[in-house]
Design a protein around this motif. Structure first.
Motif, PDB file in Angstrom:
ATOM      1  N   SER A  66      -7.642  24.039  -4.268  1.00 49.54           N
ATOM      2  CA  SER A  66      -7.229  22.827  -4.981  1.00 49.54           C
ATOM      3  C   SER A  66      -6.252  23.125  -6.108  1.00 49.54           C
ATOM      4  N   LYS A  67      -6.536  24.177  -6.847  1.00 44.69           N
ATOM      5  CA  LYS A  67      -5.738  24.469  -8.036  1.00 44.69           C
ATOM      6  C   LYS A  67      -4.378  25.063  -7.682  1.00 44.69           C
ATOM      7  N   GLN A  96       1.690  18.172 -10.487  1.00 40.74           N
ATOM      8  CA  GLN A  96       0.603  17.755  -9.597  1.00 40.74           C
ATOM      9  C   GLN A  96       1.152  17.212  -8.274  1.00 40.74           C
ATOM     10  N   ALA A  97       2.250  16.490  -8.346  1.00 43.25           N
ATOM     11  CA  ALA A  97       2.883  15.976  -7.126  1.00 43.25           C
ATOM     12  C   ALA A  97       3.366  17.121  -6.241  1.00 43.25           C
ATOM     13  N   ASP A  98       3.911  18.164  -6.861  1.00 45.10           N
ATOM     14  CA  ASP A  98       4.381  19.316  -6.087  1.00 45.10           C
ATOM     15  C   ASP A  98       3.221  20.028  -5.405  1.00 45.10           C
ATOM     16  N   LYS A  99       2.075  20.099  -6.079  1.00 46.29           N
ATOM     17  CA  LYS A  99       0.904  20.734  -5.465  1.00 46.29           C
ATOM     18  C   LYS A  99       0.431  19.921  -4.255  1.00 46.29           C
ATOM     19  N   ARG A 107     -16.636   4.802  -3.095  1.00 43.53           N
ATOM     20  CA  ARG A 107     -15.625   3.849  -3.541  1.00 43.53           C
ATOM     21  C   ARG A 107     -14.824   3.337  -2.356  1.00 43.53           C
ATOM     22  N   LYS A 108     -14.317   2.129  -2.528  1.00 42.47           N
ATOM     23  CA  LYS A 108     -13.385   1.589  -1.551  1.00 42.47           C
ATOM     24  C   LYS A 108     -12.117   2.430  -1.564  1.00 42.47           C
ATOM     25  N   ARG A 109     -11.569   2.650  -0.413  1.00 43.23           N
ATOM     26  CA  ARG A 109     -10.340   3.437  -0.303  1.00 43.23           C
ATOM     27  C   ARG A 109      -9.156   2.563  -0.703  1.00 43.23           C
ATOM     28  N   PRO A 110      -8.319   3.003  -1.651  1.00 44.56           N
ATOM     29  CA  PRO A 110      -7.151   2.196  -2.016  1.00 44.56           C
ATOM     30  C   PRO A 110      -6.053   2.333  -0.966  1.00 44.56           C
ATOM     31  N   LYS A 111      -5.012   1.542  -1.116  1.00 42.44           N
ATOM     32  CA  LYS A 111      -3.841   1.678  -0.240  1.00 42.44           C
ATOM     33  C   LYS A 111      -3.007   2.882  -0.639  1.00 42.44           C
ATOM     34  N   ALA A 112      -3.031   3.187  -1.958  1.00 38.94           N
ATOM     35  CA  ALA A 112      -2.207   4.290  -2.458  1.00 38.94           C
ATOM     36  C   ALA A 112      -2.706   4.703  -3.830  1.00 38.94           C
ATOM     37  N   TYR A 113      -2.321   5.890  -4.245  1.00 42.61           N
ATOM     38  CA  TYR A 113      -2.478   6.342  -5.625  1.00 42.61           C
ATOM     39  C   TYR A 113      -1.097   6.418  -6.264  1.00 42.61           C
ATOM     40  N   ILE A 114      -1.047   6.155  -7.548  1.00 43.60           N
ATOM     41  CA  ILE A 114       0.199   6.287  -8.300  1.00 43.60           C
ATOM     42  C   ILE A 114      -0.009   7.332  -9.386  1.00 43.60           C
ATOM     43  N   LEU A 115       0.894   8.280  -9.467  1.00 45.19           N
ATOM     44  CA  LEU A 115       0.904   9.264 -10.550  1.00 45.19           C
ATOM     45  C   LEU A 115       2.146   9.016 -11.401  1.00 45.19           C
ATOM     46  N   PRO A 116       2.026   9.029 -12.721  1.00 38.37           N
ATOM     47  CA  PRO A 116       3.186   8.791 -13.576  1.00 38.37           C
ATOM     48  C   PRO A 116       4.205   9.932 -13.481  1.00 38.37           C
ATOM     49  N   ASP A 117       5.375   9.718 -14.064  1.00 37.04           N
ATOM     50  CA  ASP A 117       6.451  10.699 -13.985  1.00 37.04           C
ATOM     51  C   ASP A 117       6.106  12.013 -14.674  1.00 37.04           C
ATOM     52  N   THR A 118       5.081  12.019 -15.511  1.00 39.53           N
ATOM     53  CA  THR A 118       4.655  13.246 -16.187  1.00 39.53           C
ATOM     54  C   THR A 118       3.863  14.174 -15.266  1.00 39.53           C
ATOM     55  N   CYS A 119       3.567  13.715 -14.059  1.00 37.69           N
ATOM     56  CA  CYS A 119       2.718  14.491 -13.140  1.00 37.69           C
ATOM     57  C   CYS A 119       3.528  15.161 -12.029  1.00 37.69           C
ATOM     58  N   GLY A 170       0.584  19.655   2.083  1.00 40.58           N
ATOM     59  CA  GLY A 170       0.901  18.858   3.266  1.00 40.58           C
ATOM     60  C   GLY A 170       0.694  17.375   3.091  1.00 40.58           C
ATOM     61  N   ILE A 171       0.532  16.914   1.852  1.00 37.88           N
ATOM     62  CA  ILE A 171       0.342  15.487   1.577  1.00 37.88           C
ATOM     63  C   ILE A 171       1.696  14.862   1.251  1.00 37.88           C
ATOM     64  N   GLU A 172       1.978  13.751   1.879  1.00 39.84           N
ATOM     65  CA  GLU A 172       3.265  13.084   1.657  1.00 39.84           C
ATOM     66  C   GLU A 172       3.250  12.357   0.311  1.00 39.84           C
ATOM     67  N   VAL A 173       4.242  12.680  -0.511  1.00 41.95           N
ATOM     68  CA  VAL A 173       4.364  12.082  -1.837  1.00 41.95           C
ATOM     69  C   VAL A 173       5.757  11.447  -1.942  1.00 41.95           C
ATOM     70  N   GLU A 174       5.768  10.165  -2.298  1.00 37.94           N
ATOM     71  CA  GLU A 174       7.033   9.423  -2.398  1.00 37.94           C
ATOM     72  C   GLU A 174       7.413   9.287  -3.873  1.00 37.94           C
TER      73      GLU A 174
END
Length: 754
Positions: free
Chosen positions: A412-413, A649-652, A634-646, A657-661
């Motif tokens: 994970s890390k 984390q987005a690169d990880k 928990r109910k599964r959301p449609k998406a997660y949003i990470l702010p521009d400071t992350c 193999g997770i698609e990040v837009e």
């Protein structure tokens, strides 16, 4: 001496040439001791091999350059044998001085290589006499045998083999240690023949040879990796290479040198764990037992030779270098784009001190390339094979990587660069089936609670399926059902025993079993969360060294071969189940199991009583991770949003193999945010596994996001991995592993879009 004590730069070769500071009047005379305060103390007893190039002074200087103090004394006479030393009052008086941490014994270069009966009479007996005196006057010390090297003549190989046999037999008989100089010497001769280890007489050591010897002794004495700044006048690159070879030789086979003796009695191995009848020519099993495990050089040479002979079937490719500069080779049998073939990923050696897995993969490569059955398999299967995932760790037989990480706890890390290289290769291959080969330690102190005697786990192979509830049920059934069951049949057909993996836990003086996997800190779960059929095995091996090695490696080979055969035979069914799982994942209909508990049950485990040499079965109270009950859902959301400071984390996430837009303009959305209502740091015992535990409450609000934020839509194949990493309470998620930092009362930078 002063330079060594204060770690000052010093031209030791110049000192040798000018005779400055000598404590000896020449060959055949003894050196007086050089003492330092608060030191380890070592007495060297030998002849010119121990005197040449001021060896003991080199050992002392090298020790000082690594922060260790070492007092040394040398008793030597040119050409002397241990038999002469055993009758020499000067030698005996030196041992009687007492307080020696190490007494090093070196016989005349040819003596231990002579015929066995002569050696027993003229080498072993005086060695025993000297060791007995050491025990009497230095009961807390250790005898260390200085295994020398074969002469640089036509019969080098035979002489070296006899030297190794004799020194290791003495080591075992007297429960001494061995300084395996001759083995390190052979490695340099093989891997880097441009380095001249011999003097002009083809017997005595050159400066490079003596420096190699000094490093072997420092590795034996201090028992931990180092980078010394004393080079004995050699070029830095050459000196560092010799340091590395010495350390790898010592640390890769501590049980063979009796520095860390194996805990398994020979009679237990003889009765319950005989070696297979089939002979293998793989890297370790083709070597003499006295040389220990194959080096990375030998493994890579073996694989390259096979790949070079079969360029139409396999490609050998290095996916990158480790922080210590070692390559990570991967063998590709086919490509990921062959739609008619099912894609398989097999890796071994993620923990560097688990050598049976790499040997098993070498068996598999030989089988696939050199047998008709293997050729047929390759018509139906595309395989990416990582023989040694943790090359830095393997070189030193260390569980952790060269950067100090447990790579199976870095899922994970992604803190280690090696993890990123492996994940990138895994993502590009996009396997439908994955196998990770490990070894486990059967000798656990907790087992003594069963009978009050030394006890070990009995099974040859333990399977570690994942019960993680975010892995689709069909994938879990294939992993723990079809593939595991077929592998167990293959093992049983060859006389091997298997079971389920567990870790022992003691609660109120009672032994419990923590069975199977539920956390993405293990590849068993990580691979399942990518919607791959995931198999993870543990072979009975840690603590055994080279013992039972063919048996251990064959177990890994049989499971690997079974997995490929099952994949080829049931490829349609497997792909159908995977398509179903991916469709279910992308639909977003299933809830997220954030936290869960293992069911309490009872589980029978078979053990070996090492004292009585008998097998017995004992039912243990068990927490079973294959019977999980969700706690927080928990109910599964449609998406997660990470702010521009992350961005990190987005690169990880992308590396996994997770698609990040990435959204290039500001936007406003109604989201659920997490407010941290509970925050707990782990105790020191658990801080590396579960650093932080949080609890949260969700608040719905309309929120404006700046440009360059990141959206992780869950209509993708690896969405189950994404939700497991991003839900704050998830074990080994980004918050738990402090990839995303937080504090009590804070708003987390993770937002759910429904």
């Amino acid at each position: 001496r002063i330079a060594a004590e204060h770690n000052w730069p010093c031209n030791w070769q110049k000192i040798e040439e000018q005779g400055i500071g000598h404590h000896s009047t020449g060959m055949g005379k003894r050196a007086v001791p050089v003492m330092l305060g608060d030191s380890l103390r070592a007495l060297f007893i030998g002849n010119s091999y121990t005197q040449y190039n001021r060896l003991v002074r080199q050992v002392q200087a090298l020790a000082a350059s690594t922060g260790h103090k070492l007092s040394v004394k040398l008793v030597e006479h040119g050409g002397w044998t241990l038999k002469k030393h055993a009758a020499n009052p000067e030698t005996l008086d030196a041992i009687r001085e007492g307080s020696w941490d190490f007494v090093i014994l070196q016989d005349q270069s040819k003596a231990p290589a002579r015929e066995k009966e002569w050696v027993r009479e003229n080498v072993y007996k005086p060695a025993h006499s000297l060791d007995s005196l050491r025990r009497l006057y230095n009961p807390k010390g250790k005898t260390v045998f200085y295994m020398t090297w074969g002469h640089d003549i036509d019969t080098y190989a035979e002489m070296q083999q006899r030297l190794a046999e004799s020194y290791l037999e003495m080591t075992a008989q007297l429960n001494a240690w061995c300084a395996p100089v001759g083995i390190a010497w052979k490695r340099v001769r093989t891997e880097n023949p441009s380095i001249t280890l011999y003097n002009n007489d083809h017997s005595h050591p050159s400066r490079q040879g003596s420096y190699l010897v000094a490093n072997v002794f420092c590795s034996v004495f201090f028992q931990k990796p180092y980078t010394g700044t004393y080079y004995a006048g050699l070029p830095e690159e050459e000196a560092l290479y010799l340091q590395r070879i010495a350390q790898e030789t010592v640390f890769s086979n501590p049980s063979l040198w009796n520095i860390q003796p194996t805990m398994q009695p020979e009679e237990v191995a003889h009765r319950f764990y005989p070696e297979p009848e089939q002979q293998y020519s793989t890297p370790t099993l083709s070597k003499p037992l006295e040389e220990g495990l194959a080096s990375l050089f030998e493994i890579n040479r073996y694989l390259k030779d096979l790949a070079d002979r079969h360029p139409d079937k396999v490609t050998l490719f290095d996916i990158g270098k480790t922080p210590q500069g070692r390559d990570i080779p991967v063998l590709y049998f086919g490509t990921p784009n062959e739609k008619k073939k099912i894609r398989v990923w097999i890796q071994a050696g993620l923990h560097g001190n688990e050598p049976a897995g790499p040997e098993a993969t070498c068996m598999l490569v030989d089988y696939l390339l050199n047998t008709p059955e293997g050729t047929e398999l390759l018509k139906k299967v595309s395989l990416a094979l990582v023989p040694v995932a943790n090359t830095d760790g393997y070189a030193m037989q260390s569980r952790k990587s060269g950067s100090g990480y447990d790579l199976n706890r870095d899922q994970s890390k992604l803190a280690d660069p090696v993890t990123l290289l492996l994940k990138k290769a895994y993502k590009e291959w996009n396997p439908e089936i994955a196998l990770d080969i490990h070894e486990f330690n059967p000798f656990r102190k907790e087992f003594e609670l069963l009978r009050g005697t030394k006890t070990a786990t009995a099974a040859d192979v333990l399977f570690l399926p994942s019960g993680h509830l975010n892995i689709p049920a069909g994938i879990r059934t294939l992993s723990n059902g079809l593939f595991r069951e077929e592998a167990e049949k293959a093992l049983e057909a060859n006389g091997y025993h298997s079971g389920f993996y567990f870790t022992p836990s003691v609660r109120n003086d009672s032994l419990y079993a923590m069975k199977d996997a539920k956390s993405p800190q293990s590849s068993s779960t990580f691979q399942g969360l990518t919607n791959a059929v995931s198999l993870f095995i543990e072979i009975r091996g840690i603590g055994l060294g080279r013992a039972c090695f063919a048996r251990r490696a064959e177990c890994g080979f049989l499971v690997s071969r079974s997995l490929l055969e099952t994949a080829a035979l049931y490829s349609k069914e497997v792909r159908s189940e995977i398509r179903k799982a991916v469709k279910e994942t992308c639909s977003g209909k299933s809830d997220i199991s954030v936290t869960f508990q293992s069911a309490r049950t009872e589980f029978p485990v078979t053990f070996i009583d090492l004292t009585k040499n008998e097998r017995f079965t004992k039912p243990l109270p068990t927490f079973d991770a294959l019977q999980l009950k969700a706690e927080l859902v928990r109910k599964r959301p449609k998406a997660y949003i990470l702010p521009d400071t992350c961005r990190m984390q987005a690169d990880k996430l992308r590396a996994l193999g997770i698609e990040v837009e990435e959204i290039g303009k500001p936007f406003t959305a109604t989201v659920e945010k997490y407010m941290v209502t509970g925050y707990k740091k782990a105790t020191k015992e658990w801080e590396k596994i579960y650093p932080v535990t949080v609890s949260t409450r969700m608040v719905k609000e309309k929120k404006s996001f700046p440009a360059d934020c990141f959206i992780i839509r869950l209509s993708q194949k690896n969405a189950n991995l994404a939700v497991t990493l991003l839900e704050p309470e998830s074990v080994n998620g980004f918050v738990n592993f402090e990839v995303i930092h937080t504090k009590l009362g804070k708003e987390l930078p993770i937002y759910r879009k429904n």
